[in-house]
Write a protein that holds these residues in place. Structure first.
Motif, PDB file in Angstrom:
ATOM      1  N   ASP A 116      48.909  35.128   6.258  1.00  0.00           N
ATOM      2  CA  ASP A 116      47.465  35.408   6.351  1.00  0.00           C
ATOM      3  C   ASP A 116      46.635  34.120   6.274  1.00  0.00           C
ATOM      4  O   ASP A 116      45.715  33.990   5.464  1.00  0.00           O
ATOM      5  N   LEU A 117      46.946  33.193   7.171  1.00  0.00           N
ATOM      6  CA  LEU A 117      46.301  31.879   7.129  1.00  0.00           C
ATOM      7  C   LEU A 117      45.125  31.731   8.079  1.00  0.00           C
ATOM      8  O   LEU A 117      44.365  30.771   7.960  1.00  0.00           O
ATOM      9  N   HIS A 118      44.977  32.634   9.040  1.00  0.00           N
ATOM     10  CA  HIS A 118      43.944  32.439  10.057  1.00  0.00           C
ATOM     11  C   HIS A 118      42.549  32.355   9.457  1.00  0.00           C
ATOM     12  O   HIS A 118      41.686  31.636   9.964  1.00  0.00           O
ATOM     13  N   GLY A 119      42.318  33.064   8.380  1.00  0.00           N
ATOM     14  CA  GLY A 119      40.999  33.023   7.754  1.00  0.00           C
ATOM     15  C   GLY A 119      40.672  31.690   7.116  1.00  0.00           C
ATOM     16  O   GLY A 119      39.506  31.407   6.830  1.00  0.00           O
ATOM     17  N   LEU A 120      41.682  30.866   6.883  1.00  0.00           N
ATOM     18  CA  LEU A 120      41.460  29.552   6.282  1.00  0.00           C
ATOM     19  C   LEU A 120      41.211  28.467   7.314  1.00  0.00           C
ATOM     20  O   LEU A 120      40.785  27.367   6.970  1.00  0.00           O
ATOM     21  N   ILE A 121      41.523  28.746   8.569  1.00  0.00           N
ATOM     22  CA  ILE A 121      41.542  27.702   9.590  1.00  0.00           C
ATOM     23  C   ILE A 121      40.299  27.755  10.458  1.00  0.00           C
ATOM     24  O   ILE A 121      39.933  28.815  10.966  1.00  0.00           O
ATOM     25  N   ARG A 122      39.653  26.633  10.629  1.00  0.00           N
ATOM     26  CA  ARG A 122      38.491  26.526  11.512  1.00  0.00           C
ATOM     27  C   ARG A 122      38.939  25.862  12.804  1.00  0.00           C
ATOM     28  O   ARG A 122      39.088  24.641  12.864  1.00  0.00           O
ATOM     29  N   LEU A 123      39.145  26.650  13.816  1.00  0.00           N
ATOM     30  CA  LEU A 123      39.576  26.124  15.099  1.00  0.00           C
ATOM     31  C   LEU A 123      38.396  25.502  15.853  1.00  0.00           C
ATOM     32  O   LEU A 123      37.235  25.719  15.498  1.00  0.00           O
ATOM     33  N   GLU A 124      38.710  24.738  16.896  1.00  0.00           N
ATOM     34  CA  GLU A 124      37.699  24.075  17.721  1.00  0.00           C
ATOM     35  C   GLU A 124      36.727  23.267  16.869  1.00  0.00           C
ATOM     36  O   GLU A 124      35.523  23.228  17.113  1.00  0.00           O
TER      37      GLU A 124
END
Length: 442
Positions: A116-124
């Motif tokens: 469940d890491l997507h919420g931690l990552i700021r893409l672009e």
């Protein structure tokens, strides 16, 4: 004095700590993020530096260095994290034991979902500046297309946030390192770095010179030999009389000593006096370590990149004078990369949580000095030349750690261990070899 106070200032309680992780590849978005999340459900942020890197040969910016035929040169059993094995299953796009890079991407995406890491990552989001803020924090400046709602060509607004600690995991496959060839500026043929190479079609029917014969040079030379008229590979440390590659490979592929010079009539002259008239030169010569977001702070000192040696770093991770408030993950080469990422991440997370205590700065600097004394006594680092690049914003000292001299692309792609230079001898076998583990980079 200010640096000493900054390093010794106590970190806030773990539940409220804010940590900026720069990068979202295997080193950052994988084990580090999962371990930081495991320590606390609050106060975690990942700022992702994601930008097209410029090509010094004018090929345009690209977002990675993965050519179409790239496969790992490590088996699956060595490519996975300890708590999430890299196994082939019904979702696999390439079930082979030495899969292509698409399968490694699938694995990393599955890891991010599992923990469940997507919420931690700021893409672009591109990190453009990291500097000390006050006595015990870091100011991180960044630009984000996603937050601005801007298309690729739009102008971005810079934003800034303050963090208690910064973990640098930006990788080192972004700034191409070129071969130094006398007369190359006047040579009229086409040049390309392997960073921008994808498929061999553009070399159909041409005579091509490849510089470098570590794993990427091996792969790309064979790729191009399938469509080119001739492929000539310049190898450091090649024997005086180099013969054609054995019949197990391509009959139109030759090995040579390194290039002596390039001439205006498109000739490429090798150190043994042989020459070819070439249409293109492909540099398979590795990358420069680069941390462009670290800003000036004269009081804090610097981390240096000296001929691809990064330091001073205690155990290749912590700058002694500012630990644990800034750390670096994924710098070593010639190792099993995913396992190294995981072990380093566990250490950093343990230190930031207060569960693990680092030695005093003076003791860490002594360890760095002892490491270099030991390496020097073994004559591990011949240094035919020096290139000094100042990287700003992190405390430094007279001794540098995190050695990585004269790195060639093949050395990097096979996984990393700091403290060794490029391979300088002709491989014992010039037949088929496993492709490099280039997909293991952040």
């Amino acid at each position: 004095a200010r640096t000493r106070d900054f390093a010794r200032a106590p970190l806030p309680p773990m539940p409220s700590r804010r940590i900026a992780v720069i990068g979202a590849g295997a080193a950052a978005g994988g084990p580090l993020a999962s371990r930081l999340r495991a320590r606390s459900r609050r106060g975690r942020h990942l700022a992702v530096r994601r930008q097209a890197s410029a090509d010094p040969l004018g090929a345009g910016g690209v977002h990675g260095s993965l050519y179409a035929s790239l496969r790992t040169n490590l088996p699956r059993e060595c490519m996975g994290f300890l708590d999430f094995p890299f196994v082939a299953d019904e979702s696999s796009v390439d079930p082979r034991r030495f899969p292509g890079h698409q399968e490694v991407l699938r694995y990393l995406e599955a890891f991010a979902r599992r923990f469940d890491l997507h919420g931690l990552i700021r893409l672009e989001t591109e990190v453009v500046g990291v500097r000390r803020s006050g006595d015990a924090s870091w100011s991180v400046s960044y630009c984000s297309r996603k937050l601005a709602g801007t298309d690729a060509g739009g102008e971005l607004q810079e934003e800034e946030e303050v963090f208690d600690a910064v973990v640098v995991c930006n990788g080192h496959f972004a700034e191409p390192r070129l071969a130094e060839v006398a007369g190359i500026d006047g040579w009229p043929g086409k040049q390309l770095h392997s960073h921008s190479y994808r498929v061999p079609d553009q070399f159909h029917g041409q005579v091509v010179v490849i510089v470098g014969y570590n794993p990427s040079g091996i792969d790309i030379s064979r790729d191009i030999a399938g469509v080119a008229k001739e492929v000539h590979v310049a190898i450091r440390g090649a024997p005086r009389n180099v013969n054609r590659v054995p019949a197990t490979a391509h009959a139109n592929l030759w090995l040579h000593p390194m290039i002596d010079c390039a001439e205006e009539d498109v000739s490429v002259v090798f150190q043994d006096g042989s020459r070819v008239k070439a249409d293109a030169i492909v540099h398979c010569t590795g990358y420069n370590y680069n941390f462009p977001f670290l800003e000036d702070d004269e009081e804090a000192g610097v981390v240096t990149v000296d001929d691809n040696r990064v330091g001073p770093l205690y155990k290749h991770v912590f700058p002694p004078r500012l630990a644990p408030r800034i750390s670096f993950i994924g710098l070593p080469f010639k190792a099993i990369p995913f396992l190294v990422f995981q072990l380093q991440s566990s250490w950093v997370a343990g230190v930031l949580s207060g569960r693990i205590e680092l030695p005093p700065p003076e003791e860490m600097m002594q360890d760095v000095a002892a490491f270099y004394t030991d390496m020097g006594s073994k004559h591990v680092h011949p240094r035919p030349r020096r290139k000094h690049v100042r990287v700003r914003g992190v405390a430094g000292g007279a001794v540098r750690a995190g050695e990585n001299r004269g790195v060639e692309e093949g050395d990097l792609r096979r996984g990393e261990r700091q403290g060794e230079g490029p391979a300088r001898e002709l491989p014992r076998r010039v037949g088929r070899r496993r492709p490099p583990a280039g997909t293991s980079t952040p």
